[in-house]
Motif scaffolding. Sequence first.
Motif, PDB file in Angstrom:
ATOM      1  N   ILE A  45       0.992  -1.126  -0.169  1.00 26.66           N
ATOM      2  CA  ILE A  45       0.047   0.073  -0.178  1.00 26.66           C
ATOM      3  C   ILE A  45       0.876   1.093   0.483  1.00 26.66           C
ATOM      4  O   ILE A  45       0.706   2.496  -0.420  1.00 26.66           O
ATOM      5  CB  ILE A  45      -0.629  -0.212   1.884  1.00 26.66           C
ATOM      6  CG1 ILE A  45      -2.224  -1.324   1.728  1.00 26.66           C
ATOM      7  CG2 ILE A  45      -1.754   1.774   1.440  1.00 26.66           C
ATOM      8  CD1 ILE A  45      -3.312  -1.321   0.626  1.00 26.66           C
ATOM      9  N   SER A  48       3.853   4.335  -3.245  1.00 24.22           N
ATOM     10  CA  SER A  48       2.610   4.687  -3.664  1.00 24.22           C
ATOM     11  C   SER A  48       3.180   5.818  -5.074  1.00 24.22           C
ATOM     12  O   SER A  48       2.489   6.340  -5.335  1.00 24.22           O
ATOM     13  CB  SER A  48       2.950   6.594  -2.959  1.00 24.22           C
ATOM     14  OG  SER A  48       3.935   6.759  -3.176  1.00 24.22           O
ATOM     15  N   HIS A  51       1.371   2.962 -10.779  1.00 25.05           N
ATOM     16  CA  HIS A  51      -0.217   3.071 -10.324  1.00 25.05           C
ATOM     17  C   HIS A  51      -0.927   2.117 -10.566  1.00 25.05           C
ATOM     18  O   HIS A  51      -2.301   2.042 -10.181  1.00 25.05           O
ATOM     19  CB  HIS A  51       0.159   4.054 -12.333  1.00 25.05           C
ATOM     20  CG  HIS A  51       0.585   5.098 -13.067  1.00 25.05           C
ATOM     21  ND1 HIS A  51      -0.103   6.327 -12.167  1.00 25.05           N
ATOM     22  CD2 HIS A  51       1.498   4.999 -12.938  1.00 25.05           C
ATOM     23  CE1 HIS A  51       0.090   7.316 -12.538  1.00 25.05           C
ATOM     24  NE2 HIS A  51       0.735   6.690 -13.299  1.00 25.05           N
ATOM     25  N   THR A 151      -3.403  10.409  -6.935  1.00 23.34           N
ATOM     26  CA  THR A 151      -3.894  10.149  -5.633  1.00 23.34           C
ATOM     27  C   THR A 151      -4.384  11.961  -4.507  1.00 23.34           C
ATOM     28  O   THR A 151      -4.830  11.817  -3.467  1.00 23.34           O
ATOM     29  CB  THR A 151      -2.665   8.895  -4.429  1.00 23.34           C
ATOM     30  OG1 THR A 151      -1.479   9.745  -4.161  1.00 23.34           O
ATOM     31  CG2 THR A 151      -3.129   7.832  -5.218  1.00 23.34           C
TER      32      THR A 151
ATOM     33  N   ALA B   2      -5.531   3.041  -2.284  1.00 29.85           N
ATOM     34  CA  ALA B   2      -4.922   1.873  -2.359  1.00 29.85           C
ATOM     35  C   ALA B   2      -5.390   0.469  -2.606  1.00 29.85           C
ATOM     36  O   ALA B   2      -5.912   0.379  -1.445  1.00 29.85           O
ATOM     37  CB  ALA B   2      -3.258   1.796  -2.416  1.00 29.85           C
ATOM     38  N   ASN B   3      -4.980   0.053  -3.339  1.00 31.36           N
ATOM     39  CA  ASN B   3      -5.565  -1.690  -2.935  1.00 31.36           C
ATOM     40  C   ASN B   3      -5.898  -2.374  -3.884  1.00 31.36           C
ATOM     41  O   ASN B   3      -4.732  -2.286  -4.741  1.00 31.36           O
ATOM     42  CB  ASN B   3      -7.602  -0.891  -3.458  1.00 31.36           C
ATOM     43  CG  ASN B   3      -8.048  -2.530  -2.079  1.00 31.36           C
ATOM     44  OD1 ASN B   3      -7.521  -3.696  -1.617  1.00 31.36           O
ATOM     45  ND2 ASN B   3      -9.446  -2.373  -1.926  1.00 31.36           N
ATOM     46  N   TYR B   4      -5.861  -4.163  -3.358  1.00 32.38           N
ATOM     47  CA  TYR B   4      -5.645  -5.016  -3.833  1.00 32.38           C
ATOM     48  C   TYR B   4      -6.261  -6.312  -4.087  1.00 32.38           C
ATOM     49  O   TYR B   4      -7.541  -6.576  -3.248  1.00 32.38           O
ATOM     50  CB  TYR B   4      -4.036  -5.526  -4.137  1.00 32.38           C
ATOM     51  CG  TYR B   4      -3.573  -6.040  -2.045  1.00 32.38           C
ATOM     52  CD1 TYR B   4      -3.599  -5.040  -1.443  1.00 32.38           C
ATOM     53  CD2 TYR B   4      -4.290  -7.024  -1.818  1.00 32.38           C
ATOM     54  CE1 TYR B   4      -3.103  -5.357  -0.531  1.00 32.38           C
ATOM     55  CE2 TYR B   4      -4.221  -7.519  -0.662  1.00 32.38           C
ATOM     56  CZ  TYR B   4      -3.724  -6.456   0.824  1.00 32.38           C
ATOM     57  OH  TYR B   4      -4.072  -7.014   1.156  1.00 32.38           O
ATOM     58  N   ALA B 148      -3.474   2.077  -6.973  1.00 32.93           N
ATOM     59  CA  ALA B 148      -3.306   2.876  -6.269  1.00 32.93           C
ATOM     60  C   ALA B 148      -4.626   3.991  -6.005  1.00 32.93           C
ATOM     61  O   ALA B 148      -4.557   4.855  -5.055  1.00 32.93           O
ATOM     62  CB  ALA B 148      -2.139   4.055  -6.516  1.00 32.93           C
ATOM     63  N   TYR B 149      -5.294   4.320  -7.213  1.00 36.68           N
ATOM     64  CA  TYR B 149      -6.542   5.204  -6.920  1.00 36.68           C
ATOM     65  C   TYR B 149      -7.628   3.936  -7.971  1.00 36.68           C
ATOM     66  O   TYR B 149      -8.153   4.218  -8.771  1.00 36.68           O
ATOM     67  CB  TYR B 149      -6.386   6.429  -7.788  1.00 36.68           C
ATOM     68  CG  TYR B 149      -5.737   6.516  -9.226  1.00 36.68           C
ATOM     69  CD1 TYR B 149      -6.148   5.796 -10.461  1.00 36.68           C
ATOM     70  CD2 TYR B 149      -3.960   6.193  -8.787  1.00 36.68           C
ATOM     71  CE1 TYR B 149      -5.370   6.095 -11.745  1.00 36.68           C
ATOM     72  CE2 TYR B 149      -2.968   6.066 -10.494  1.00 36.68           C
ATOM     73  CZ  TYR B 149      -4.162   6.063 -11.441  1.00 36.68           C
ATOM     74  OH  TYR B 149      -3.273   5.915 -12.461  1.00 36.68           O
ATOM     75  N   THR B 150      -7.680   2.676  -7.477  1.00 38.41           N
ATOM     76  CA  THR B 150      -8.758   2.197  -8.045  1.00 38.41           C
ATOM     77  C   THR B 150     -10.254   2.102  -7.877  1.00 38.41           C
ATOM     78  O   THR B 150     -11.238   1.796  -8.834  1.00 38.41           O
ATOM     79  CB  THR B 150      -8.576  -0.107  -7.411  1.00 38.41           C
ATOM     80  OG1 THR B 150      -8.466   0.635  -6.183  1.00 38.41           O
ATOM     81  CG2 THR B 150      -6.910  -0.352  -7.282  1.00 38.41           C
TER      82      THR B 150
END
Lengths: 219, 198
Positions: A45, A48, A51, A151, B2-4, B148-150
Amino acid sequence: MANISGKAAAITVITPMKWWKSYFLRLLFRMIKWGFFAKVQEHLIQLSFIHFAHWSIVKRGQFPRLSDDQPPDYTKYDYLVFVSNFNGSWDQYIDAFTEVIPMGMDNIWKWSEGFPGSVPEGPFFEYIKHNQFAAAYYYNATPGAGATDITSALKVNEELYEFEKSSRDMSPVEFEQAYQKFMIKVQNHLGETGLTEWERISAEGDIGAAELATAGGAK
Amino acid sequence: MANYALSNRVDASYTLTTLTPILNIRPEGNNPSHQARIREYFAKLPNGEASPFRKIPTLHLCRFVIVSDLPNQGFPSETDHLNSPYLLMVANMAGDWKDCIRSMVQQMRVEINAIFENCVGFPGTGNPSEFVDYVESCQMDSVFSFGAYTEATLYEVHRALDVQKRFRKFATENQGVDPGDLQANFRSFIEGLKTTKT
């Protein structure tokens, strides 16, 4: 420079794995998701500058065969495909990966043939370079903004929306105090975006090359 | 944020990965191979502001990689060789991938034809659904995806960057302004945001 588009850089790495090892890797990813490696989760996480990134596994016999005329590709190995879109230079990226999550990197690539380990960096760099493929074309919808810029912009928007809502009925003095608090909250997310001089020259060079190629092809 | 996830989709974002076999037939005369034709076409295709991919409203990032053969790891590993080169396409988008591919067919018909006519089994772009099925037959699933920006669409990203830029200007211009003017200027700034498009 097809691996670079604006502030984003592309990395595509394909490495062979013995077929049975790919099941261990799938299990490892599940374990990360289930929270077995909390540090890896946390560090992912924090990366940063990425993308989007992902890993795919192409199983033996999974290479698409779309016609009887196409000879089948039945490989001896399964293949791990790693794809990432990041900001900064290639060296910085691999360096950050190995610094931040060396155990994570080892656990992901140790199933691949010939993987030397992520530390020391030298052999790991060589391994990634050896198995890397250059992009023939790389498109980025937000060339002037890095992942952190995006972000940050989303954060400013969210906070601005909240502040606007909460400050509607305030007196001027109350508003001024609330505005100062709001600014303290978002000031680290107000950095300039856009291409640097070097990136602009590089992008212009790419357009120039495309024009030259088109002109050459038209003759 | 952010996520996965263990799949192609993470929140609103989707990663489409396809491996499409490139025709590997001997060209007539001195004509370049199909692989070389794709490379030449991409070399000529404009990027940045002039890229045809800008017409696709949900596409964040997209790359094409030609996998001519597989890397050898040296002894004691065995060597795999491909009988056909493959075109690897990786597209990061927000929303439904099939809509994105349909949009490509509608907005980039010439480019899609020029690229994929060099691939095995290309059905053409006359029927967008056939091309969607073709792409699906070449799809590889992700085992682990990260973004990062899902949660943001491309429009939201563009809008956020625009608002951030305008607010940066507002904040710079309104330093040391007295509270009444600051509040009035802020209200008019917000009204300005509501009435302008990104």
